[in-house]
Design an enzyme around this catalytic site. Structure first.
Site, short mmCIF file in Angstrom:
data_model
loop_
_atom_site.label_atom_id
_atom_site.label_comp_id
_atom_site.label_asym_id
_atom_site.label_seq_id
_atom_site.Cartn_x
_atom_site.Cartn_y
_atom_site.Cartn_z
N ASP B 31 -10.01 -11.51 38.83
CA ASP B 31 -11.41 -11.53 38.40
C ASP B 31 -11.73 -12.91 37.83
O ASP B 31 -10.99 -13.39 36.96
CB ASP B 31 -11.65 -10.51 37.28
CG ASP B 31 -11.81 -9.10 37.80
OD1 ASP B 31 -11.74 -8.89 39.03
OD2 ASP B 31 -12.00 -8.18 36.96
N LYS B 88 -18.49 -7.47 43.55
CA LYS B 88 -18.66 -6.04 43.27
C LYS B 88 -20.10 -5.61 43.45
O LYS B 88 -21.03 -6.29 43.01
CB LYS B 88 -18.25 -5.75 41.82
CG LYS B 88 -16.76 -5.82 41.54
CD LYS B 88 -16.49 -5.46 40.09
CE LYS B 88 -15.06 -5.80 39.65
NZ LYS B 88 -14.06 -4.91 40.23
N GLY B 160 -10.23 -3.23 31.93
CA GLY B 160 -10.66 -3.84 30.68
C GLY B 160 -9.91 -3.37 29.45
O GLY B 160 -10.34 -3.61 28.33
N ARG B 172 1.21 6.55 41.16
CA ARG B 172 2.22 7.61 41.30
C ARG B 172 1.60 8.86 41.92
O ARG B 172 2.21 9.52 42.75
CB ARG B 172 2.83 7.96 39.94
CG ARG B 172 3.93 7.02 39.50
CD ARG B 172 4.70 7.64 38.34
NE ARG B 172 5.67 6.72 37.77
CZ ARG B 172 6.91 6.54 38.25
NH1 ARG B 172 7.32 7.21 39.32
NH2 ARG B 172 7.73 5.70 37.66
N GLY B 221 -5.90 -2.61 33.94
CA GLY B 221 -5.00 -2.65 32.79
C GLY B 221 -3.76 -3.50 33.00
O GLY B 221 -2.91 -3.55 32.11
N GLY B 242 -7.80 -8.11 36.28
CA GLY B 242 -9.16 -8.36 35.81
C GLY B 242 -9.15 -9.18 34.55
O GLY B 242 -8.95 -10.39 34.57
N SER B 243 -9.32 -8.50 33.43
CA SER B 243 -9.42 -9.18 32.15
C SER B 243 -8.09 -9.78 31.71
O SER B 243 -8.06 -10.67 30.86
CB SER B 243 -9.91 -8.18 31.09
OG SER B 243 -10.87 -7.31 31.65
#
Lengths: 201, 301
Positions: B31, B88, B160, B172, B221, B242-243
């Site tokens: 990101d 996005k 996030g 999983r 995450g 992402g973050s």
């Protein structure tokens, strides 16, 4: 004894190339390190993102061993792999390194962005009839080739957007390269052509 | 062989859409919110960038409605890097998707990170030339998205947060459900399709091949090299971060480290090397501390 053919496994459609080769009675080895390059009789450089592949090959000290290997065994590059084997790139990042060996200038993303990716039937006399169904994804083009390079396939002028023949498959001695992705179809003729190159060394 | 090609070439086929995702395999998609970050991502060896105005951690912190990014910002990033650029669109917002396609973006993420525009329907992705990636928390959701034309799936995780537990759970679950289908007899697949709320033909295809018909990345995450390598060892084809990178203490180092760990995901020595001296990881929020209505992974139907 079956020859061991490596597939450069930095990134990209490694699995699909391995799957094609496995059907041709060769042993396949996925290669990420200089150590793993030892003892292979040929190397396939898969499709993927050439910028990424080049950056990661630098970071992992692979260009030296790859350039050395290139003088010893046949190599085949599809799409990003074609760029990796090109002596020069017309519009890559200025610092983009390649293995080189093919006296060609490759133009990256020559057909446009992903929305312009396409499929087309190509006449390739080296592999015979029928025409080869070729898949181009953000594909490069051989913009210029020296006289030492044998042109194996081109998109003919009447189907190309530029109105000129567009070179999309080449061979120079032990090096083979295609702009398109034979590993995304079930037609094994391009891989067989490369395996024959390896076997005839 | 396919017979749909003409001598002038055919664009927007399922094969070129899914094939594009094949080319991203083994890679890290990052990101980015501006040109500077896009260049850091490209230099680190990212396989693609996701252009957006706010990373998920900021969307979470600032609240409000999160929408498609400004076309100018997407354009700038397309100009700045040579790797593929993704963007996005809100779930169900087919006009945002039309706009993004017209900008020449290489892949659209119909994303739960943005505020949904339709709480019943997703975008009809077959109607587009550009390919789509969609999030999924389980196999049924993945197959519903593929049925709508998604050419790539990513597990959702909880974007996030810097908490990888949901991403782990989702991959999983998807992998486990695929294994379960593979072990079923043909007559059991009818009920399996009903229970998964997924099209019967796709359920049969997965049962037979033992894998999704499209590339499966994981997201949500992932904040450390070890997180990324764990996702790869769990069978992901690649990762979205992402973050985790640009909300950390040293984005350049962390971007490089996550790429290296993804490449050498099965080599603990290399992962250890990549994990050294990275500075602060993003602060993070435990998913369990987020009230259920604010969990992004719940979005999508």
């Amino acid at each position: 004894m079956s020859p061991v053919i490596g597939v450069l496994a930095i990134q990209g459609d490694v699995r699909e190339h391995a799957h094609c080769l496995e059907q041709l009675d060769v042993e396949v080895r996925l290669v990420k390190t200089a150590e793993q390059l030892k003892g292979i009789a040929g190397l396939v450089i898969p499709g993927g993102e050439s910028t990424t592949m080049s950056i990661l090959a630098v970071k992992n000290d692979l260009f030296g061993p790859l350039r050395e290997l290139r003088t010893q065994v046949p190599m085949y590059g599809s799409c990003a792999g074609l760029i990796m084997l090109a002596d020069s790139i017309s519009d890559g990042r200025p610092d983009q390194e390649t293995i080189g060996g093919l006296s060609i200038t490759a133009k990256r993303n020559a057909f446009g962005r992903q929305v312009d990716s396409f499929e087309i039937d190509l006449h390739i006399s080296a592999i015979g009839k029928p025409d080869y169904h070729a898949v181009f994804i953000r594909a490069p083009l051989v913009e210029a080739a020296s006289s030492a390079v044998e042109v194996l396939a081109a998109i003919p002028a009447d189907s190309s957007l530029t109105g000129a023949d567009q070179i999309v498959a080449v061979r120079q001695d032990n090096l083979l390269a295609t702009s398109f992705h034979p590993e995304l179809t079930s037609d094994l003729r391009i891989h067989k052509y490369f395996v024959d190159m390896v076997r005839s060394v | 062989m396919a017979t749909d090609a003409t001598n002038t070439g055919v664009t927007g086929t399922t094969r070129v859409k899914r094939g594009m995702a094949d080319m991203l395999k083994g890679g890290v998609i990052m990101d980015v919110v501006n040109v500077e970050q896009a260049k850091i991502a490209e230099d680190s060896g990212a396989i693609a960038v996701m252009a957006l105005e706010r990373v998920p951690a900021d969307i979470r912190a600032q609240g409000g409605v999160a929408r498609m990014s400004d076309p100018d910002m997407i354009d700038e990033i397309i100009q700045a890097v040579s790797i593929p650029v993704m963007a996005k669109a809100r779930i169900g917002h087919f006009v945002e998707a039309q706009v993004i396609q017209s900008l020449g973006v290489d892949y659209i993420d119909e994303s739960e990170v943005l505020t949904p525009a339709d709480y019943i329907n997703h975008i009809d992705k077959w109607a587009f030339t550009v390919p789509f990636v969609c999030g999924a928390t389980n196999l049924g959701e993945a197959l519903r998205r593929i049925n709508e034309g998604a050419a790539m799936i990513r597990s959702k995780g909880e974007a996030g947060t810097g908490d990888v537990s949901n991403a782990t759970g989702h991959i999983r679950t998807i992998k486990g459900e695929i294994r379960r289908l593979s072990s079923m007899t043909k007559d059991e697949l009818y009920v399996a399709a009903k229970e998964l709320q997924a099209p019967y033909d796709l359920v049969c295809e997965v049962a037979e091949t033992g894998k999704l018909p499209v590339v499966l990345f994981t997201a949500g995450g992932i904040a450390t090299p070890a997180d990324a390598a764990m996702m790869m060892q769990l069978g992901a084809d690649g990762v979205f971060v992402g973050s985790g990178i640009f909300k950390s203490g040293d984005p350049v180092k962390r971007a490089n480290a996550i790429v290296q760990a993804t490449l050498h995901f099965d080599n603990p020595d290399e992962i250890a090397k990549a994990s050294r001296g990275l500075g602060e990881a993003m602060v993070g929020i435990n998913v369990a501390d987020i009230p259920v209505p604010h969990r992004l992974a719940e979005r999508g139907w």
